[in-house]
Design a protein around this motif. Structure first.
Motif, mmCIF file in Angstrom:
data_model
loop_
_atom_site.group_PDB
_atom_site.id
_atom_site.type_symbol
_atom_site.label_atom_id
_atom_site.label_comp_id
_atom_site.label_asym_id
_atom_site.label_seq_id
_atom_site.Cartn_x
_atom_site.Cartn_y
_atom_site.Cartn_z
ATOM 1 N N LEU A 163 52.948 31.648 41.435
ATOM 2 C CA LEU A 163 53.452 32.721 40.581
ATOM 3 C C LEU A 163 52.634 33.988 40.813
ATOM 4 C CD1 LEU A 163 53.609 30.625 37.271
ATOM 5 C CD2 LEU A 163 55.318 30.717 39.106
ATOM 6 N N ILE A 164 53.304 35.078 41.121
ATOM 7 C CA ILE A 164 52.632 36.368 41.322
ATOM 8 C C ILE A 164 53.228 37.361 40.338
ATOM 9 C CG2 ILE A 164 52.130 38.234 42.939
ATOM 10 C CD1 ILE A 164 52.347 36.251 45.218
ATOM 11 N N THR A 165 52.373 37.955 39.507
ATOM 12 C CA THR A 165 52.845 38.824 38.424
ATOM 13 C C THR A 165 52.271 40.234 38.549
ATOM 14 O OG1 THR A 165 51.059 37.998 37.003
ATOM 15 C CG2 THR A 165 53.211 36.918 36.819
ATOM 16 N N PRO A 166 52.959 41.232 37.986
ATOM 17 C CA PRO A 166 52.577 42.629 38.135
ATOM 18 C C PRO A 166 51.703 43.126 36.988
ATOM 19 C CG PRO A 166 54.729 42.538 37.144
ATOM 20 C CD PRO A 166 54.278 41.104 37.328
ATOM 21 N N TRP A 167 51.338 44.404 37.082
ATOM 22 C CA TRP A 167 50.436 44.999 36.095
ATOM 23 C C TRP A 167 51.170 45.736 34.981
ATOM 24 C CZ3 TRP A 167 51.993 49.941 36.245
ATOM 25 C CH2 TRP A 167 52.446 50.465 37.464
ATOM 26 N N ASN A 168 52.438 46.044 35.132
ATOM 27 C CA ASN A 168 53.085 46.976 34.196
ATOM 28 C C ASN A 168 53.471 46.346 32.871
ATOM 29 O OD1 ASN A 168 55.052 45.559 35.754
ATOM 30 N ND2 ASN A 168 56.623 47.016 35.106
ATOM 31 N N TRP A 169 53.914 45.072 32.895
ATOM 32 C CA TRP A 169 54.181 44.301 31.671
ATOM 33 C C TRP A 169 53.547 42.927 31.885
ATOM 34 C CZ3 TRP A 169 56.532 45.839 27.150
ATOM 35 C CH2 TRP A 169 57.179 47.070 27.167
ATOM 36 N N PRO A 170 52.226 42.860 31.848
ATOM 37 C CA PRO A 170 51.547 41.640 32.316
ATOM 38 C C PRO A 170 51.945 40.371 31.578
ATOM 39 C CG PRO A 170 49.992 43.180 31.286
ATOM 40 C CD PRO A 170 51.266 43.920 31.477
ATOM 41 N N MET A 171 51.909 40.373 30.245
ATOM 42 C CA MET A 171 52.220 39.130 29.529
ATOM 43 C C MET A 171 53.712 38.848 29.492
ATOM 44 S SD MET A 171 49.805 37.203 28.801
ATOM 45 C CE MET A 171 49.083 37.708 30.369
ATOM 46 N N ASN A 172 54.516 39.852 29.514
ATOM 47 C CA ASN A 172 55.959 39.646 29.628
ATOM 48 C C ASN A 172 56.249 38.800 30.863
ATOM 49 O OD1 ASN A 172 58.805 40.627 28.765
ATOM 50 N ND2 ASN A 172 58.745 41.080 30.948
ATOM 51 N N GLN A 173 55.640 39.145 31.988
ATOM 52 C CA GLN A 173 55.931 38.456 33.240
ATOM 53 C C GLN A 173 55.193 37.134 33.376
ATOM 54 O OE1 GLN A 173 58.782 40.754 33.719
ATOM 55 N NE2 GLN A 173 58.402 39.267 35.330
ATOM 56 N N VAL A 174 53.969 37.073 32.897
ATOM 57 C CA VAL A 174 53.231 35.806 32.982
ATOM 58 C C VAL A 174 53.950 34.718 32.188
ATOM 59 C CG1 VAL A 174 51.112 34.635 32.242
ATOM 60 C CG2 VAL A 174 50.974 36.786 33.511
ATOM 61 N N LEU A 226 48.719 30.715 39.398
ATOM 62 C CA LEU A 226 49.044 32.090 39.036
ATOM 63 C C LEU A 226 48.107 33.067 39.723
ATOM 64 C CD1 LEU A 226 50.411 34.299 37.192
ATOM 65 C CD2 LEU A 226 48.656 33.741 35.479
ATOM 66 N N LYS A 227 48.686 34.103 40.345
ATOM 67 C CA LYS A 227 47.914 35.243 40.819
ATOM 68 C C LYS A 227 48.407 36.472 40.069
ATOM 69 C CE LYS A 227 48.425 38.444 43.851
ATOM 70 N NZ LYS A 227 47.735 39.572 43.165
ATOM 71 N N PRO A 228 47.651 36.919 39.059
ATOM 72 C CA PRO A 228 48.037 38.159 38.388
ATOM 73 C C PRO A 228 47.658 39.366 39.235
ATOM 74 C CG PRO A 228 45.994 37.341 37.453
ATOM 75 C CD PRO A 228 46.441 36.328 38.479
ATOM 76 N N SER A 229 48.143 40.521 38.855
ATOM 77 C CA SER A 229 47.746 41.746 39.552
ATOM 78 C C SER A 229 46.244 41.949 39.428
ATOM 79 C CB SER A 229 48.473 42.951 38.960
ATOM 80 O OG SER A 229 47.906 44.153 39.438
ATOM 81 N N GLU A 230 45.607 42.259 40.529
ATOM 82 C CA GLU A 230 44.172 42.534 40.497
ATOM 83 C C GLU A 230 43.858 43.840 39.779
ATOM 84 O OE1 GLU A 230 45.613 44.128 44.535
ATOM 85 O OE2 GLU A 230 46.147 42.598 43.048
ATOM 86 N N ILE A 231 44.861 44.703 39.603
ATOM 87 C CA ILE A 231 44.654 45.973 38.901
ATOM 88 C C ILE A 231 44.518 45.748 37.400
ATOM 89 C CG2 ILE A 231 45.688 48.239 38.386
ATOM 90 C CD1 ILE A 231 47.027 48.103 41.111
ATOM 91 N N ALA A 232 45.267 44.772 36.879
ATOM 92 C CA ALA A 232 45.245 44.504 35.437
ATOM 93 C C ALA A 232 45.140 43.000 35.204
ATOM 94 C CB ALA A 232 46.499 45.075 34.781
ATOM 95 N N PRO A 233 43.979 42.409 35.493
ATOM 96 C CA PRO A 233 43.847 40.951 35.446
ATOM 97 C C PRO A 233 43.311 40.388 34.137
ATOM 98 C CG PRO A 233 41.930 41.889 36.499
ATOM 99 C CD PRO A 233 42.798 43.054 36.086
ATOM 100 N N MET A 234 42.762 41.245 33.268
ATOM 101 C CA MET A 234 42.034 40.736 32.107
ATOM 102 C C MET A 234 42.942 40.001 31.126
ATOM 103 S SD MET A 234 39.000 41.324 32.862
ATOM 104 C CE MET A 234 37.862 42.380 33.757
ATOM 105 N N SER A 235 44.166 40.473 30.965
ATOM 106 C CA SER A 235 45.086 39.803 30.047
ATOM 107 C C SER A 235 45.422 38.404 30.549
ATOM 108 C CB SER A 235 46.352 40.633 29.869
ATOM 109 O OG SER A 235 46.961 40.919 31.116
ATOM 110 N N SER A 236 45.554 38.241 31.849
ATOM 111 C CA SER A 236 45.870 36.917 32.391
ATOM 112 C C SER A 236 44.680 35.971 32.301
ATOM 113 C CB SER A 236 46.326 37.050 33.853
ATOM 114 O OG SER A 236 47.575 37.690 33.922
ATOM 115 N N LEU A 237 43.472 36.487 32.471
ATOM 116 C CA LEU A 237 42.287 35.657 32.261
ATOM 117 C C LEU A 237 42.214 35.193 30.811
ATOM 118 C CD1 LEU A 237 39.796 37.754 34.395
ATOM 119 C CD2 LEU A 237 40.485 35.397 34.873
#
Length: 481
Positions: A146-157, A173-184
């Protein structure tokens, strides 16, 4: 400074195989507020091995037990939603009100919707009433990348992780490296909810390294990707070597058709606000506003006034303002495209290049409206991903449909009309995965996805479950009493 360099693999936080620090930037002040580590192929291999080892047991776990884990996840998420909103606001610049009521709330809403969908879904059933010995079984596809973006992080995760694990898949899961804190933080939620080790794994990293390794990995059965069309093509090409399933949710260039028989002022204001929402960083934003010629001048005035009244402010402040763009790269791209609109002869009626008044740092931009745009201009054809509205006049219904469909994208289109027959007629002709009429909200569980270069998957509700399922037909099935 937050230091979050470990990955979540096989139920534990583990250090990267090789440390490669990466600063996470606060887009409001352009300073680093956290550090993660970018992973490697070796880290992907560890995560995939954990997911593969867990798959057999998890896929055979009774559905009721899997649902119970997702219900526990919902409890944890709801209790810690404030932390999630703060993480999202800091990492990608969403104002706290938006981060709380929309960004973080979307994740919880999807979790609850998937719980309902899982309870209603028929995983085993007869093919038809007249074929009692032909049975259809829906089975978890396997290990999912799963690869998710930074613009709506939890929506997509949540649109990916929850249906995947709910139907019995295991995930990396690989979240966006630009906005990773929400996924962590989400990984903490999964851990607290008590999912068995290996069911959920997280590896941070960039697309060319970790995304590529996931897409090519022979032990990943499916890739689900949300992001740019360019990156989606790369995932598809890399995945082709192992003929794995690829589900894509990509970009958009939504047309918003405003007919003269609509409440024009209300429709235009609503459309412009939607375009500017999340600082324009939404793939389903209505960025092309097509207006019937007889009310075009009025519409331009309303759009201009809406842009000028759209406040820009710090993410940490409460209110209905918009925040910064997510990164310097995105800021530069949006500035270049605004300048392109000017250079190509569109009429700038609000906003323009540069930061708004009062800002000398941060990736803040001016809500911008261009009038007299034609569909050949870059601002009409490229996904800007900023608060930039392009207004195009049309003469007839047929012309409006033709302009709307004249795009490589096909995610979400919008229709504004007081004539329900026209609304339905136009909706049927639009080449888009979703059509929103007169501002009506989309129902929970409604399929999200597009046509053409906007992707090939559908997320949400029962449609989102089937993305992660194989279909098995069994003949000679004898039903036992």
């Amino acid at each position: 400074m937050l230091r979050k360099t470990d990955f979540y693999i096989d139920g534990a936080w583990v250090p990267p195989t090789t440390s490669k620090d990466f600063d996470v930037i606060n887009p409001a002040d352009e300073t680093a507020f956290g550090v993660i580590s970018l992973g490697s192929k070796a880290d992907v291999d560890k995560a995939v091995a954990a997911a593969r080892a867990a798959f057999d047991g998890w896929s055979k776990t009774p559905l009721a037990d899997r649902i119970a884990k997702v219900e526990k996840l919902a409890e944890v998420y709801e209790r810690r939603a404030g932390e999630m909103a703060e993480a999202i606001s800091t990492e990608m610049g969403a104002p706290m009100k938006l981060a709380t009521t929309a960004q973080a709330a979307a994740g919880l809403g999807h979790i609850k919707a998937f719980i309902r969908a899982l309870k209603d879904f028929k995983f085993e059933h007869k093919l038809r009433d007249d074929t009692p010995d032909e049975f259809i079984i829906h089975e978890a596809i396997g290990v999912c990348g799963l690869i998710t973006p930074w613009n709506w992080p939890m929506n997509q995760v949540t649109l990916k992780v929850v249906p995947a694990v709910g139907v019995g898949c295991t995930v990396v899961l690989k979240p966006s490296e630009i906005a990773p804190m929400s996924s962590l933080l989400f990984a903490e939620f999964m851990d607290e909810a008590g999912f068995p080790k290996g069911v959920f794994n997280l590896v941070n990293g960039d697309g060319p390294t970790v995304g590529e390794a996931m897409s090519r990995h022979p032990d990943i059965d499916m890739m689900s990707f949300t992001g740019s069309t360019r990156a989606g093509i790369a995932v598809t090409q890399a995945s082709a070597e192992t003929v794995k399933r690829v589900a894509l949710e990509l970009g958009g260039k939504g047309a918003n058709i405003v007919f003269a028989d609509a409440d024009v002022a209300k429709a235009v204001k609503r459309g412009a606000i939607h375009c500017f929402n999340n600082t324009g960083q939404s793939c389903n934003a209505p960025t092309r506003m097509l207006v019937e010629r007889s009310v075009y001048d009025e519409a331009v005035e309303v759009a201009c006034a809406t842009a000028e009244s759209t406040a820009v402010g710090l993410p940490s402040e409460d209110g209905n303002h918009i925040g910064p763009l997510v990164s310097e790269l995105q800021f530069t791209k949006v500035q270049d495209l605004i300048q392109a609109g000017i250079d190509e002869g569109a009429r700038l009626v609000a906003g323009g290049t540069g930061r708004p008044e009062g800002f000398n740092r941060g990736y803040f931009v001016r809500p911008t409206v261009f009038a007299d745009v034609n569909n050949d201009m870059r601002i009409a054809r490229e996904e800007i991903f900023g608060p930039v509205l392009s207004m195009i006049p049309f003469e007839s219904e047929d012309e409006a449909v033709k302009i709307s469909n004249d795009t490589s994208y096909g995610l979400t289109d919008y229709v504004q009309s007081g004539d329900s027959a026209r609304t339905q007629r136009v909706a049927r002709q639009l080449r888009a995965g979703m059509v929103v009429a007169n501002g009506a909200p989309r129902a929970p569980g409604s399929p999200f996805g597009g046509y053409k270069q906007s992707g090939n998957g559908r997320e949400g509700g029962q449609y989102g479950l089937t993305e992660f399922l194989e279909v098995k037909a069994v003949s000679g099935w004898t039903t036992t009493s």
